[in-house]
Enzyme design. Structure first.
Site, PDB file in Angstrom:
ATOM      1  N   SER A  36      42.712  10.156  34.840  1.00 16.87           N
ATOM      2  CA  SER A  36      43.154  10.329  36.222  1.00 16.87           C
ATOM      3  C   SER A  36      43.139  11.807  36.539  1.00 16.87           C
ATOM      4  CB  SER A  36      44.567   9.768  36.418  1.00 16.87           C
ATOM      5  OG  SER A  36      45.155  10.297  37.593  1.00 16.87           O
ATOM      6  N   GLY A  37      42.531  12.169  37.671  1.00 21.05           N
ATOM      7  CA  GLY A  37      42.490  13.579  38.051  1.00 21.05           C
ATOM      8  C   GLY A  37      43.846  14.133  38.429  1.00 21.05           C
ATOM      9  N   SER A  38      44.592  13.430  39.305  1.00 18.20           N
ATOM     10  CA  SER A  38      45.890  13.944  39.736  1.00 18.20           C
ATOM     11  C   SER A  38      46.862  14.024  38.561  1.00 18.20           C
ATOM     12  CB  SER A  38      46.475  13.076  40.858  1.00 18.20           C
ATOM     13  OG  SER A  38      46.676  11.747  40.421  1.00 18.20           O
ATOM     14  N   GLY A  59      41.842  12.229  42.087  1.00 16.75           N
ATOM     15  CA  GLY A  59      40.701  12.900  41.486  1.00 16.75           C
ATOM     16  C   GLY A  59      39.561  11.942  41.213  1.00 16.75           C
ATOM     17  N   THR A  60      39.877  10.746  40.662  1.00 15.74           N
ATOM     18  CA  THR A  60      38.813   9.798  40.369  1.00 15.74           C
ATOM     19  C   THR A  60      38.182   9.247  41.650  1.00 15.74           C
ATOM     20  OG1 THR A  60      40.547   8.131  40.037  1.00 15.74           O
ATOM     21  CG2 THR A  60      39.576   9.114  38.068  1.00 15.74           C
TER      22      THR A  60
END
Length: 343
Positions: free
Chosen positions: A91-93, A259-260
Protein backbone atom coordinates in the site's frame (compact mmCIF):
# COMPACT_ATOMS: atom_id res chain seq x y z
CA UNK A 1 -4.74 -11.13 37.82
CA UNK A 2 -5.42 -8.33 35.34
CA UNK A 3 -7.02 -9.37 32.06
CA UNK A 4 -5.72 -6.23 30.33
CA UNK A 5 -3.40 -6.10 27.31
CA UNK A 6 -1.47 -3.02 26.19
CA UNK A 7 -0.48 -2.02 22.65
CA UNK A 8 1.65 1.00 21.76
CA UNK A 9 0.49 3.02 18.75
CA UNK A 10 1.50 5.96 16.61
CA UNK A 11 -1.49 7.26 14.66
CA UNK A 12 -0.60 8.97 11.38
CA UNK A 13 -2.30 9.98 8.18
CA UNK A 14 -1.30 10.48 4.57
CA UNK A 15 -3.77 12.28 2.34
CA UNK A 16 -6.42 11.80 5.04
CA UNK A 17 -6.09 8.02 5.31
CA UNK A 18 -5.29 7.16 8.92
CA UNK A 19 -2.64 4.47 9.46
CA UNK A 20 -2.29 3.14 13.00
CA UNK A 21 1.34 2.10 13.39
CA UNK A 22 1.73 -0.61 16.04
CA UNK A 23 5.15 0.12 17.55
CA UNK A 24 5.03 -2.12 20.63
CA UNK A 25 3.15 -4.81 22.50
CA UNK A 26 3.22 -7.64 19.94
CA UNK A 27 5.52 -10.63 20.40
CA UNK A 28 7.80 -11.86 17.57
CA UNK A 29 5.74 -13.67 14.94
CA UNK A 30 6.60 -17.00 13.33
CA UNK A 31 7.80 -16.88 9.72
CA UNK A 32 11.10 -16.55 7.90
CA UNK A 33 9.90 -13.57 5.85
CA UNK A 34 7.54 -10.67 6.47
CA UNK A 35 5.21 -12.27 3.93
CA UNK A 36 5.09 -15.47 6.01
CA UNK A 37 4.47 -13.43 9.17
CA UNK A 38 1.59 -11.67 7.41
CA UNK A 39 0.15 -15.04 6.42
CA UNK A 40 0.39 -16.19 10.05
CA UNK A 41 -1.61 -13.15 11.22
CA UNK A 42 -4.14 -13.71 8.46
CA UNK A 43 -4.56 -17.37 9.31
CA UNK A 44 -4.07 -17.57 13.09
CA UNK A 45 -4.14 -14.10 14.66
CA UNK A 46 -6.64 -11.86 12.87
CA UNK A 47 -7.67 -10.42 16.23
CA UNK A 48 -5.18 -7.55 15.99
CA UNK A 49 -6.66 -6.28 12.72
CA UNK A 50 -10.24 -6.63 13.98
CA UNK A 51 -9.43 -4.96 17.30
CA UNK A 52 -7.93 -1.80 15.81
CA UNK A 53 -10.26 -1.38 12.81
CA UNK A 54 -13.64 -1.86 14.49
CA UNK A 55 -15.52 -0.53 17.51
CA UNK A 56 -14.78 0.38 20.19
CA UNK A 57 -11.15 1.11 19.20
CA UNK A 58 -11.34 2.06 15.54
CA UNK A 59 -13.36 2.34 12.35
CA UNK A 60 -13.06 0.42 9.05
CA UNK A 61 -11.81 3.50 7.19
CA UNK A 62 -8.48 3.23 9.06
CA UNK A 63 -5.53 0.96 8.28
CA UNK A 64 -3.11 -0.78 10.63
CA UNK A 65 0.63 -1.28 10.09
CA UNK A 66 2.48 -3.60 12.44
CA UNK A 67 6.20 -2.87 12.69
CA UNK A 68 8.22 -6.09 12.79
CA UNK A 69 11.96 -6.79 12.66
CA UNK A 70 13.08 -7.14 9.04
CA UNK A 71 14.03 -10.57 7.77
CA UNK A 72 16.09 -9.08 4.94
CA UNK A 73 19.33 -7.48 6.24
CA UNK A 74 19.03 -4.68 3.67
CA UNK A 75 15.84 -3.37 5.30
CA UNK A 76 15.63 -1.01 8.27
CA UNK A 77 12.26 -2.42 9.38
CA UNK A 78 9.47 -4.69 8.28
CA UNK A 79 5.76 -3.91 8.27
CA UNK A 80 2.50 -5.80 7.83
CA UNK A 81 -0.50 -3.95 6.39
CA UNK A 82 -4.04 -4.59 7.61
CA UNK A 83 -7.22 -3.11 6.13
CA UNK A 84 -10.95 -3.76 6.17
CA UNK A 85 -10.56 -6.08 3.17
CA UNK A 86 -7.79 -8.08 4.82
CA UNK A 87 -4.03 -8.09 4.30
CA UNK A 88 -2.79 -6.33 1.16
CA UNK A 89 0.83 -7.13 0.33
CA UNK A 90 1.49 -3.48 -0.44
CA UNK A 91 0.00 0.00 0.00
CA UNK A 92 1.41 3.39 -0.95
CA UNK A 93 -0.28 5.45 1.77
CA UNK A 94 0.60 2.87 4.44
CA UNK A 95 4.22 2.82 3.25
CA UNK A 96 4.40 6.62 3.41
CA UNK A 97 3.04 6.53 6.97
CA UNK A 98 5.26 3.63 8.06
CA UNK A 99 8.38 5.27 6.63
CA UNK A 100 7.53 8.45 8.55
CA UNK A 101 7.01 6.45 11.76
CA UNK A 102 10.35 4.67 11.30
CA UNK A 103 12.03 8.09 11.11
CA UNK A 104 10.06 9.55 14.03
CA UNK A 105 10.84 6.49 16.18
CA UNK A 106 14.56 6.81 15.44
CA UNK A 107 14.73 3.35 13.83
CA UNK A 108 16.25 5.26 10.92
CA UNK A 109 17.92 8.43 12.27
CA UNK A 110 16.70 11.59 10.56
CA UNK A 111 19.15 13.42 8.36
CA UNK A 112 18.61 16.89 6.96
CA UNK A 113 17.98 16.90 3.23
CA UNK A 114 17.33 13.72 1.29
CA UNK A 115 18.02 10.26 2.68
CA UNK A 116 17.31 6.78 1.39
CA UNK A 117 16.57 3.48 3.10
CA UNK A 118 14.62 0.28 2.53
CA UNK A 119 11.62 -1.28 4.23
CA UNK A 120 10.42 -4.87 3.98
CA UNK A 121 6.74 -5.22 3.06
CA UNK A 122 4.97 -8.52 2.49
CA UNK A 123 5.53 -7.76 -1.21
CA UNK A 124 9.31 -7.55 -0.64
CA UNK A 125 11.90 -4.80 -0.34
CA UNK A 126 10.67 -1.23 -0.87
CA UNK A 127 12.99 1.66 -1.71
CA UNK A 128 12.16 4.82 0.27
CA UNK A 129 13.41 8.38 -0.18
CA UNK A 130 12.66 10.87 2.61
CA UNK A 131 13.03 14.65 2.46
CA UNK A 132 13.65 16.19 5.89
CA UNK A 133 13.65 19.96 6.48
CA UNK A 134 14.36 21.44 9.92
CA UNK A 135 13.75 18.05 11.49
CA UNK A 136 10.34 17.61 9.83
CA UNK A 137 9.62 14.80 7.36
CA UNK A 138 8.23 16.88 4.51
CA UNK A 139 7.85 14.16 1.86
CA UNK A 140 8.21 10.43 1.35
CA UNK A 141 8.75 8.90 -2.07
CA UNK A 142 8.33 5.13 -2.21
CA UNK A 143 8.34 2.56 -4.93
CA UNK A 144 4.98 1.58 -6.33
CA UNK A 145 4.67 -2.07 -7.23
CA UNK A 146 5.16 -2.93 -10.90
CA UNK A 147 1.72 -2.25 -12.38
CA UNK A 148 -0.05 -3.46 -15.51
CA UNK A 149 -3.41 -3.67 -17.23
CA UNK A 150 -5.07 -7.07 -16.95
CA UNK A 151 -8.31 -6.24 -18.79
CA UNK A 152 -9.16 -3.23 -20.95
CA UNK A 153 -12.63 -1.76 -21.40
CA UNK A 154 -14.76 -4.75 -20.50
CA UNK A 155 -18.50 -4.32 -19.97
CA UNK A 156 -20.62 -5.77 -17.17
CA UNK A 157 -24.30 -5.42 -16.40
CA UNK A 158 -24.84 -4.06 -12.89
CA UNK A 159 -28.35 -4.16 -11.42
CA UNK A 160 -29.80 -0.64 -11.01
CA UNK A 161 -26.84 0.86 -12.89
CA UNK A 162 -27.04 -0.81 -16.29
CA UNK A 163 -24.02 -1.66 -18.40
CA UNK A 164 -20.74 -0.38 -16.91
CA UNK A 165 -17.43 -0.20 -18.77
CA UNK A 166 -14.35 -0.94 -16.71
CA UNK A 167 -10.67 -1.84 -17.00
CA UNK A 168 -8.69 -3.85 -14.46
CA UNK A 169 -5.17 -3.01 -13.33
CA UNK A 170 -2.84 -4.75 -10.90
CA UNK A 171 -0.79 -2.37 -8.75
CA UNK A 172 -0.47 -4.25 -5.46
CA UNK A 173 -4.05 -5.48 -5.67
CA UNK A 174 -6.51 -5.77 -8.54
CA UNK A 175 -8.35 -2.52 -9.29
CA UNK A 176 -11.47 -1.94 -11.37
CA UNK A 177 -10.99 1.43 -13.08
CA UNK A 178 -14.16 3.28 -14.08
CA UNK A 179 -14.84 6.69 -15.62
CA UNK A 180 -16.51 8.88 -12.98
CA UNK A 181 -18.13 11.19 -15.55
CA UNK A 182 -19.77 8.27 -17.37
CA UNK A 183 -21.37 7.27 -14.06
CA UNK A 184 -22.59 10.82 -13.34
CA UNK A 185 -20.02 11.84 -10.71
CA UNK A 186 -17.95 15.02 -10.34
CA UNK A 187 -15.90 13.49 -7.50
CA UNK A 188 -16.86 16.00 -4.84
CA UNK A 189 -17.19 15.31 -1.12
CA UNK A 190 -20.98 15.49 -1.09
CA UNK A 191 -21.05 12.45 -3.41
CA UNK A 192 -19.17 10.19 -0.99
CA UNK A 193 -22.11 7.98 0.07
CA UNK A 194 -23.35 7.60 -3.51
CA UNK A 195 -19.83 6.73 -4.71
CA UNK A 196 -19.59 4.01 -2.07
CA UNK A 197 -22.96 2.55 -3.03
CA UNK A 198 -22.13 2.62 -6.75
CA UNK A 199 -18.70 1.03 -6.23
CA UNK A 200 -20.17 -1.67 -3.98
CA UNK A 201 -22.62 -2.69 -6.72
CA UNK A 202 -19.94 -2.79 -9.42
CA UNK A 203 -17.43 -4.76 -7.34
CA UNK A 204 -20.08 -7.27 -6.28
CA UNK A 205 -21.01 -7.80 -9.94
CA UNK A 206 -17.40 -8.25 -11.05
CA UNK A 207 -16.62 -10.63 -8.19
CA UNK A 208 -19.65 -12.74 -9.08
CA UNK A 209 -18.65 -12.93 -12.75
CA UNK A 210 -14.89 -13.45 -12.79
CA UNK A 211 -11.62 -13.76 -10.89
CA UNK A 212 -8.12 -12.54 -11.63
CA UNK A 213 -4.67 -14.08 -11.57
CA UNK A 214 -1.31 -12.31 -11.29
CA UNK A 215 1.41 -13.43 -13.70
CA UNK A 216 3.73 -14.53 -10.84
CA UNK A 217 1.55 -14.49 -7.69
CA UNK A 218 -1.33 -16.45 -9.19
CA UNK A 219 -4.72 -16.20 -7.47
CA UNK A 220 -4.67 -13.32 -4.96
CA UNK A 221 -8.36 -13.48 -4.08
CA UNK A 222 -11.45 -11.57 -5.27
CA UNK A 223 -10.99 -8.08 -6.73
CA UNK A 224 -11.08 -5.74 -3.69
CA UNK A 225 -10.63 -2.22 -5.14
CA UNK A 226 -12.39 0.19 -7.45
CA UNK A 227 -10.97 3.52 -8.60
CA UNK A 228 -13.15 6.33 -9.96
CA UNK A 229 -11.25 8.37 -12.56
CA UNK A 230 -11.98 12.01 -13.22
CA UNK A 231 -10.88 13.84 -16.38
CA UNK A 232 -7.13 14.20 -16.86
CA UNK A 233 -5.74 17.70 -17.46
CA UNK A 234 -2.20 18.62 -18.44
CA UNK A 235 -1.02 21.36 -16.10
CA UNK A 236 2.66 21.61 -17.17
CA UNK A 237 5.17 19.82 -19.35
CA UNK A 238 5.20 16.14 -18.37
CA UNK A 239 2.76 16.83 -15.49
CA UNK A 240 -0.90 15.80 -15.34
CA UNK A 241 -3.66 16.07 -12.74
CA UNK A 242 -6.91 14.19 -12.18
CA UNK A 243 -9.58 14.00 -9.51
CA UNK A 244 -9.78 10.42 -8.24
CA UNK A 245 -11.44 8.29 -5.58
CA UNK A 246 -10.59 4.78 -4.38
CA UNK A 247 -13.11 2.36 -2.89
CA UNK A 248 -12.15 -0.67 -0.75
CA UNK A 249 -14.67 -3.49 -0.57
CA UNK A 250 -16.78 -3.67 1.48
CA UNK A 251 -18.03 -0.17 2.03
CA UNK A 252 -14.97 2.09 2.44
CA UNK A 253 -14.20 5.23 0.43
CA UNK A 254 -10.57 6.07 1.08
CA UNK A 255 -9.77 9.57 2.30
CA UNK A 256 -6.73 9.75 0.00
CA UNK A 257 -6.51 8.75 -3.64
CA UNK A 258 -4.20 5.89 -2.47
CA UNK A 259 -0.76 5.05 -3.77
CA UNK A 260 -1.83 1.82 -5.45
CA UNK A 261 -4.77 3.62 -7.05
CA UNK A 262 -2.38 6.20 -8.47
CA UNK A 263 -0.08 3.43 -9.74
CA UNK A 264 -3.09 1.79 -11.42
CA UNK A 265 -3.86 5.08 -13.19
CA UNK A 266 -0.29 5.30 -14.49
CA UNK A 267 -0.60 1.76 -15.86
CA UNK A 268 -3.82 2.65 -17.70
CA UNK A 269 -2.44 5.91 -19.10
CA UNK A 270 0.61 4.05 -20.37
CA UNK A 271 -1.59 1.34 -21.92
CA UNK A 272 -3.55 4.04 -23.75
CA UNK A 273 -0.36 5.79 -24.92
CA UNK A 274 -1.11 8.96 -22.96
CA UNK A 275 2.11 9.19 -20.92
CA UNK A 276 5.76 8.28 -21.26
CA UNK A 277 8.59 7.64 -18.79
CA UNK A 278 9.42 10.84 -16.93
CA UNK A 279 5.78 11.99 -16.78
CA UNK A 280 3.98 12.56 -13.48
CA UNK A 281 0.33 12.36 -12.44
CA UNK A 282 -1.13 14.08 -9.39
CA UNK A 283 -4.34 12.45 -8.17
CA UNK A 284 -6.67 14.69 -6.12
CA UNK A 285 -9.08 13.23 -3.54
CA UNK A 286 -12.58 14.23 -2.41
CA UNK A 287 -10.86 16.09 0.44
CA UNK A 288 -8.49 17.97 -1.91
CA UNK A 289 -5.43 15.99 -0.80
CA UNK A 290 -3.05 14.52 -3.35
CA UNK A 291 -0.35 12.01 -4.19
CA UNK A 292 2.05 12.31 -7.11
CA UNK A 293 2.80 9.22 -9.17
CA UNK A 294 5.93 9.28 -11.32
CA UNK A 295 6.24 6.99 -14.35
CA UNK A 296 9.88 5.88 -14.16
CA UNK A 297 10.06 3.09 -16.71
CA UNK A 298 8.38 0.16 -18.44
CA UNK A 299 9.28 -3.43 -19.21
CA UNK A 300 7.61 -6.48 -20.67
CA UNK A 301 6.44 -9.45 -18.59
CA UNK A 302 4.91 -11.99 -20.98
CA UNK A 303 1.88 -10.26 -22.53
CA UNK A 304 1.94 -7.36 -20.04
CA UNK A 305 3.57 -3.95 -20.34
CA UNK A 306 4.60 -3.39 -16.71
CA UNK A 307 4.89 0.18 -15.45
CA UNK A 308 7.65 1.04 -12.97
CA UNK A 309 6.65 3.95 -10.76
CA UNK A 310 7.06 5.85 -7.52
CA UNK A 311 4.52 7.55 -5.26
CA UNK A 312 5.18 10.78 -3.34
CA UNK A 313 3.16 12.11 -0.42
CA UNK A 314 3.41 13.46 3.11
CA UNK A 315 2.40 11.83 6.38
CA UNK A 316 1.44 13.66 9.56
CA UNK A 317 1.72 12.27 13.08
CA UNK A 318 -1.62 12.50 14.89
CA UNK A 319 -1.00 10.82 18.25
CA UNK A 320 1.20 8.59 20.38
CA UNK A 321 -0.86 6.35 22.63
CA UNK A 322 -1.10 3.14 24.60
CA UNK A 323 -4.26 1.16 23.86
CA UNK A 324 -5.50 -0.73 26.91
CA UNK A 325 -7.42 -3.81 25.81
CA UNK A 326 -9.74 -5.16 28.50
CA UNK A 327 -10.60 -8.72 27.55
CA UNK A 328 -13.50 -8.70 30.04
CA UNK A 329 -15.21 -6.00 27.97
CA UNK A 330 -18.14 -7.65 26.13
CA UNK A 331 -17.43 -5.44 23.08
CA UNK A 332 -13.86 -6.77 22.79
CA UNK A 333 -12.89 -10.13 21.30
CA UNK A 334 -9.44 -11.24 22.48
CA UNK A 335 -9.39 -14.84 21.26
CA UNK A 336 -7.47 -13.95 18.10
CA UNK A 337 -5.11 -11.62 19.92
CA UNK A 338 -3.95 -12.82 23.32
CA UNK A 339 -1.42 -15.34 22.00
CA UNK A 340 0.57 -12.69 20.08
CA UNK A 341 0.68 -9.98 22.74
CA UNK A 342 4.07 -9.71 24.44
CA UNK A 343 4.16 -10.22 28.19
Amino acid sequence: MSNDLTLRLMDTHAGGDVSRIVTGGIAPLPGSTVREQMEYLQRDADGLRKLLLFEPYGIPEMSVDLLVPPTDPQAAAGYIIMEVMGYPIYSGSNTICTATAVLEQGIVPKQEGTQRFQLEAPAGLVQVEARVENGVVEAITCEGLPSYIDSYRHTIHVPSLGDVTYSVAYSGGFYALVDATDLGFDLTLDEEDDLSDCAHRIVEAIQAERGFSHYTLGDVGPLPFLHFMGPVEQVADNFYRSRSTTYVHPGVICRSTTGTGTSARLALMNYEGRIQPGDRLETISLRETGFIGSFTGVHQEGPHQVVENTITGKSYVLAHSDIVVNCDDPMVECSGLQHIVSS
